[in-house]
Design a protein around this motif. Sequence first.
Motif, PDB file in Angstrom:
ATOM      1  N   PHE A   6      93.504  35.629  55.233  1.00 31.95           N
ATOM      2  CA  PHE A   6      92.150  35.091  55.130  1.00 31.95           C
ATOM      3  C   PHE A   6      91.927  34.678  53.687  1.00 31.95           C
ATOM      4  CE2 PHE A   6      92.262  39.628  55.282  1.00 31.95           C
ATOM      5  CZ  PHE A   6      91.576  40.042  54.172  1.00 31.95           C
ATOM      6  N   GLY A   7      91.113  33.651  53.557  1.00 30.13           N
ATOM      7  CA  GLY A   7      90.989  32.966  52.274  1.00 30.13           C
ATOM      8  C   GLY A   7      90.488  33.859  51.167  1.00 30.13           C
ATOM      9  N   TRP A   8      91.128  33.808  50.078  1.00 32.76           N
ATOM     10  CA  TRP A   8      90.769  34.576  48.900  1.00 32.76           C
ATOM     11  C   TRP A   8      89.407  34.168  48.385  1.00 32.76           C
ATOM     12  CZ3 TRP A   8      94.203  36.303  44.567  1.00 32.76           C
ATOM     13  CH2 TRP A   8      93.789  35.861  43.315  1.00 32.76           C
ATOM     14  N   HIS A   9      89.152  32.885  48.381  1.00 33.27           N
ATOM     15  CA  HIS A   9      87.864  32.422  47.869  1.00 33.27           C
ATOM     16  C   HIS A   9      86.720  32.834  48.799  1.00 33.27           C
ATOM     17  CE1 HIS A   9      89.299  30.035  44.482  1.00 33.27           C
ATOM     18  NE2 HIS A   9      90.390  29.955  45.199  1.00 33.27           N
ATOM     19  N   LEU A  10      87.007  32.827  50.102  1.00 35.74           N
ATOM     20  CA  LEU A  10      85.983  33.205  51.073  1.00 35.74           C
ATOM     21  C   LEU A  10      85.567  34.653  50.837  1.00 35.74           C
ATOM     22  CD1 LEU A  10      84.378  32.647  53.712  1.00 35.74           C
ATOM     23  CD2 LEU A  10      86.298  33.730  54.893  1.00 35.74           C
ATOM     24  N   GLN A  11      86.575  35.544  50.746  1.00 32.36           N
ATOM     25  CA  GLN A  11      86.266  36.954  50.552  1.00 32.36           C
ATOM     26  C   GLN A  11      85.641  37.184  49.186  1.00 32.36           C
ATOM     27  OE1 GLN A  11      86.364  39.293  52.748  1.00 32.36           O
ATOM     28  NE2 GLN A  11      87.249  38.024  54.343  1.00 32.36           N
ATOM     29  N   ALA A  12      86.137  36.448  48.179  1.00 28.53           N
ATOM     30  CA  ALA A  12      85.603  36.611  46.837  1.00 28.53           C
ATOM     31  C   ALA A  12      84.113  36.270  46.833  1.00 28.53           C
ATOM     32  CB  ALA A  12      86.354  35.712  45.869  1.00 28.53           C
ATOM     33  N   LYS A  13      83.765  35.253  47.585  1.00 23.81           N
ATOM     34  CA  LYS A  13      82.378  34.830  47.664  1.00 23.81           C
ATOM     35  C   LYS A  13      81.514  35.926  48.300  1.00 23.81           C
ATOM     36  CE  LYS A  13      80.634  30.180  48.475  1.00 23.81           C
ATOM     37  NZ  LYS A  13      80.874  29.014  49.334  1.00 23.81           N
ATOM     38  N   LEU A  14      82.088  36.551  49.335  1.00 24.63           N
ATOM     39  CA  LEU A  14      81.349  37.591  50.048  1.00 24.63           C
ATOM     40  C   LEU A  14      80.941  38.741  49.135  1.00 24.63           C
ATOM     41  CD1 LEU A  14      83.353  37.910  53.383  1.00 24.63           C
ATOM     42  CD2 LEU A  14      80.964  37.273  53.157  1.00 24.63           C
ATOM     43  N   VAL A  15      81.854  39.138  48.236  1.00 26.64           N
ATOM     44  CA  VAL A  15      81.563  40.307  47.398  1.00 26.64           C
ATOM     45  C   VAL A  15      81.227  39.918  45.961  1.00 26.64           C
ATOM     46  CG1 VAL A  15      82.844  42.015  48.707  1.00 26.64           C
ATOM     47  CG2 VAL A  15      84.049  40.611  47.064  1.00 26.64           C
ATOM     48  N   GLY A  16      81.165  38.642  45.710  1.00 30.58           N
ATOM     49  CA  GLY A  16      80.832  38.192  44.358  1.00 30.58           C
ATOM     50  C   GLY A  16      81.909  38.550  43.356  1.00 30.58           C
ATOM     51  N   ALA A  17      83.162  38.651  43.823  1.00 34.82           N
ATOM     52  CA  ALA A  17      84.257  39.021  42.930  1.00 34.82           C
ATOM     53  C   ALA A  17      84.641  37.835  42.051  1.00 34.82           C
ATOM     54  CB  ALA A  17      85.453  39.464  43.750  1.00 34.82           C
ATOM     55  N   PRO A  18      85.296  38.134  40.947  1.00 39.81           N
ATOM     56  CA  PRO A  18      85.544  37.085  39.967  1.00 39.81           C
ATOM     57  C   PRO A  18      86.632  36.102  40.391  1.00 39.81           C
ATOM     58  CG  PRO A  18      86.631  39.107  39.329  1.00 39.81           C
ATOM     59  CD  PRO A  18      85.868  39.407  40.559  1.00 39.81           C
ATOM     60  N   LEU A  19      86.454  34.872  40.036  1.00 44.33           N
ATOM     61  CA  LEU A  19      87.511  33.889  40.096  1.00 44.33           C
ATOM     62  C   LEU A  19      87.876  33.620  38.644  1.00 44.33           C
ATOM     63  CD1 LEU A  19      85.936  31.578  42.791  1.00 44.33           C
ATOM     64  CD2 LEU A  19      87.815  33.182  43.085  1.00 44.33           C
ATOM     65  N   GLU A  20      89.022  32.999  38.464  1.00 47.44           N
ATOM     66  CA  GLU A  20      89.476  32.744  37.112  1.00 47.44           C
ATOM     67  C   GLU A  20      88.451  31.891  36.358  1.00 47.44           C
ATOM     68  OE1 GLU A  20      93.752  31.490  35.262  1.00 47.44           O
ATOM     69  OE2 GLU A  20      93.440  31.568  37.407  1.00 47.44           O
ATOM     70  N   ALA A  21      88.011  32.359  35.202  1.00 48.82           N
ATOM     71  CA  ALA A  21      87.051  31.583  34.414  1.00 48.82           C
ATOM     72  C   ALA A  21      87.310  31.847  32.942  1.00 48.82           C
ATOM     73  CB  ALA A  21      85.633  31.992  34.780  1.00 48.82           C
ATOM     74  N   TYR A  22      87.428  30.796  32.173  1.00 46.58           N
ATOM     75  CA  TYR A  22      87.715  30.977  30.756  1.00 46.58           C
ATOM     76  C   TYR A  22      86.438  30.990  29.923  1.00 46.58           C
ATOM     77  CZ  TYR A  22      92.578  30.704  31.916  1.00 46.58           C
ATOM     78  OH  TYR A  22      93.808  30.979  32.439  1.00 46.58           O
ATOM     79  N   MET A  23      86.582  31.480  28.715  1.00 42.92           N
ATOM     80  CA  MET A  23      85.432  31.707  27.851  1.00 42.92           C
ATOM     81  C   MET A  23      84.760  30.401  27.417  1.00 42.92           C
ATOM     82  SD  MET A  23      85.427  34.035  24.475  1.00 42.92           S
ATOM     83  CE  MET A  23      86.024  35.489  25.314  1.00 42.92           C
ATOM     84  N   ASP A  24      83.452  30.423  27.404  1.00 42.01           N
ATOM     85  CA  ASP A  24      82.693  29.279  26.907  1.00 42.01           C
ATOM     86  C   ASP A  24      82.444  29.497  25.415  1.00 42.01           C
ATOM     87  OD1 ASP A  24      81.020  27.240  26.300  1.00 42.01           O
ATOM     88  OD2 ASP A  24      79.407  27.838  27.674  1.00 42.01           O
ATOM     89  N   ILE A  25      83.193  28.756  24.620  1.00 44.97           N
ATOM     90  CA  ILE A  25      83.180  28.930  23.163  1.00 44.97           C
ATOM     91  C   ILE A  25      81.787  28.638  22.567  1.00 44.97           C
ATOM     92  CG2 ILE A  25      83.968  26.586  22.654  1.00 44.97           C
ATOM     93  CD1 ILE A  25      85.926  27.855  20.635  1.00 44.97           C
ATOM     94  N   ASN A  26      81.002  27.835  23.277  1.00 40.62           N
ATOM     95  CA  ASN A  26      79.670  27.472  22.771  1.00 40.62           C
ATOM     96  C   ASN A  26      78.690  28.645  22.760  1.00 40.62           C
ATOM     97  OD1 ASN A  26      80.345  24.716  22.384  1.00 40.62           O
ATOM     98  ND2 ASN A  26      80.244  24.463  24.612  1.00 40.62           N
ATOM     99  N   LYS A  27      79.044  29.714  23.496  1.00 40.13           N
ATOM    100  CA  LYS A  27      78.157  30.883  23.523  1.00 40.13           C
ATOM    101  C   LYS A  27      78.317  31.720  22.248  1.00 40.13           C
ATOM    102  CE  LYS A  27      78.119  31.805  28.499  1.00 40.13           C
ATOM    103  NZ  LYS A  27      78.754  32.687  29.499  1.00 40.13           N
ATOM    104  N   LEU A  28      79.373  31.419  21.468  1.00 41.07           N
ATOM    105  CA  LEU A  28      79.692  32.257  20.308  1.00 41.07           C
ATOM    106  C   LEU A  28      79.294  31.574  19.010  1.00 41.07           C
ATOM    107  CD1 LEU A  28      83.298  33.179  21.492  1.00 41.07           C
ATOM    108  CD2 LEU A  28      81.238  34.539  21.785  1.00 41.07           C
ATOM    109  N   LYS A  29      79.000  32.408  18.003  1.00 40.61           N
ATOM    110  CA  LYS A  29      78.629  31.870  16.695  1.00 40.61           C
ATOM    111  C   LYS A  29      79.796  32.106  15.739  1.00 40.61           C
ATOM    112  CE  LYS A  29      75.149  32.775  13.179  1.00 40.61           C
ATOM    113  NZ  LYS A  29      74.154  33.766  12.769  1.00 40.61           N
ATOM    114  N   ARG A  30      80.302  31.023  15.158  1.00 40.86           N
ATOM    115  CA  ARG A  30      81.442  31.172  14.249  1.00 40.86           C
ATOM    116  C   ARG A  30      80.921  31.656  12.901  1.00 40.86           C
ATOM    117  NH1 ARG A  30      86.146  26.631  14.007  1.00 40.86           N
ATOM    118  NH2 ARG A  30      87.812  27.989  13.283  1.00 40.86           N
ATOM    119  N   ILE A  31      81.354  32.873  12.478  1.00 43.91           N
ATOM    120  CA  ILE A  31      80.816  33.404  11.216  1.00 43.91           C
ATOM    121  C   ILE A  31      81.835  33.323  10.084  1.00 43.91           C
ATOM    122  CG2 ILE A  31      78.994  34.859  12.204  1.00 43.91           C
ATOM    123  CD1 ILE A  31      80.949  37.252  11.886  1.00 43.91           C
ATOM    124  N   SER A  32      83.102  33.070  10.410  1.00 43.48           N
ATOM    125  CA  SER A  32      84.108  32.746   9.398  1.00 43.48           C
ATOM    126  C   SER A  32      85.198  31.996  10.156  1.00 43.48           C
ATOM    127  CB  SER A  32      84.679  34.006   8.742  1.00 43.48           C
ATOM    128  OG  SER A  32      85.646  34.592   9.581  1.00 43.48           O
TER     129      SER A  32
END
Lengths: 498, 140
Positions: A6-32
């Motif tokens: 059974f589909g991984w994405h289907l089950q993932a959706k059911l339980v709100g489990a994570p799918l691969e997602a990379y970091m959004d660099i814009n959320k961070l403040k570059r301090i050096s």
Amino acid sequence: MYNYLFGWHLQAKLVGAPLEAYMDINKLKRISQYQWQIPRQGEMNVDGIIFATPELLEGMDEKVCEQVSNVAKLPGIVDASYAMPDAHWGYGFCIGGVAAFDPEKGGVISAGGVGFDISCGVRTLNTALTVDDIAGLHADIGETLFKRIPAGIGSTGKLSLKKSRMDDALAGGAKWAVDHGYGDKRDLRFIEEQGCMAGADPSKVSDYAKRRQESEVGTLGSGNHYLEIQRVDKIYDKKAAQAFGIRVGDIKISIHCGSRGLGHQIGTEFLKKMVTSAPSYGLTLPDRELACSPINSKVGQDYLGAMRAGINCALANRQVLTHIVRQAFEAILPKASISLLYDVSHNTCKLEEYAVNGRNRKLYVHRKGATRAFGPGHGGLPAEYRHVGQPVLIGGTMGTASHILVGTEESKSLAFASACHGAGRNMSRRAATKKWRGREMVDKLKSQGIIIRSRSMRGIAEESPGAYKDVDAVVDVTDKAKLAKKVARLVPLICVKG
Amino acid sequence: MDEKGWEHFYHQADIGVRGVGPNLSDAFEQTALALMAVICNPENIALTQQVNIERTCDDTELLLADWLNALIYEMATRNMLFGKFQVHIEDGKLTAKAWGEKANPEKHETAVEVKGATYTELKVQQNKDETWIAQCVVDV
């Protein structure tokens, strides 16, 4: 190999489990140039700080950001919640996470902040051998080590420790091993804590944990654990290299492993104890996986005693493995003359003193997938190294370089004298087995002059070098951010995988 | 649900195990198979030896972690691998049987040892279609 019906994405959706997602660099403040801040907000007590380049950041899972922020919410945290350049998604704390807690300010200790493999670390051995000495012998050395080093699932050590002897080992660490004929007293000076972690309390380690370790003393384990014969490829810092005994063309031996079943069982049991006792200590956890207890509480103190026994277990384990390596070389190349360069762990919580706002404070520093990196002059270092700083041993993958760095003067004010610990994964095990075949990987590495010995082809596929970040890039950032300074680059010749 | 009620789910460094079943006990059985599939192919394990396991915990999610950790403990101390499970859960008490054999790296093509079940992505819940899901990330 397996059908997922059974589909991984289907089950993932059911339980709100994570799918691969990379970091959004814009959320961070570059301090050096190499420091990225997650500014303190909401329930965070301090900022989060990630050491990285934009490229490394973009390769990190977005969960790293979430975990660094969550750790910042824990009581008594000092300065900031840090992540090293090799950070990746862990449980509770990210791998590559560093956080210090003040017991006087309600600070906590967390089993998830140390990890299940308590005191997992790297030990590097000096030899009197050069590449010329082992020319034509690579296959023999690989075969001898593979036969003698217990590695992989179901392997057992030659040493079976029943309860009373186990307690002695857990109290004594590598010192216990040396006292029982596994190595030389001189070895101990080149191990963190001189080979014996003070404050270990074997009575706080359950009988289950001891039973699990009974036949696992002197075993390598599996996964990313290895024993590797390496050639020194480059030297970056002549002074430190001279102090550590490193020259280009030298043969070094590195062992990466931890506290085996005992540490895993301590971690498992205290994770639950910390979750279930949290309400009684008035702790509201941002997430159950952040299970922790006040340092000054019964569960906190019990964990500290057990965790320190786990550290000794790992130190004893690496000492016994060193003895097996010495015996193996005695049989093939008696002139190897194996001695310790250094032994340093990267899954620990240690009591260390730091100046905070002009006042010296004793803090409990969690390093989970992060290596302690004391700078020059630190009293805890052997006299031979004190003028340059502590060796920081960074393992690569079976196909890529390992590095030796040295602690810097600056490091203590950057991230409580901590540096990266390895390459860090950037691909799941499942994805790796879809992409590579173990046998093909062994052949490919052989064509590059690297002999891989393992009982598990699937394990090799999962550990393919391509499943990890570029260790050279991780080490470069560590160096440029001054967390630790590059000393030497080592390339693999023979690797026994767990 | 077809013959397999388990799957692995994404985690960057470790691995997620998930079981689905018509009731809680079935979901726990399937999660155990997902755990085994991290280590080897559970279909290659001969079911020659039986181990009984009992755990009690009022919190169903913590009970799932306890169940998986009990299996990890039995595998480590008995040097065994399991291929079949029968679970019964009532009032927070889990009573289970696990069948398997001694681990043999060559025969079972064992990949990696599991250190422990974590509380990351730990969830036990009933879906709208009344099936149960039981899952968490395991540390390898």
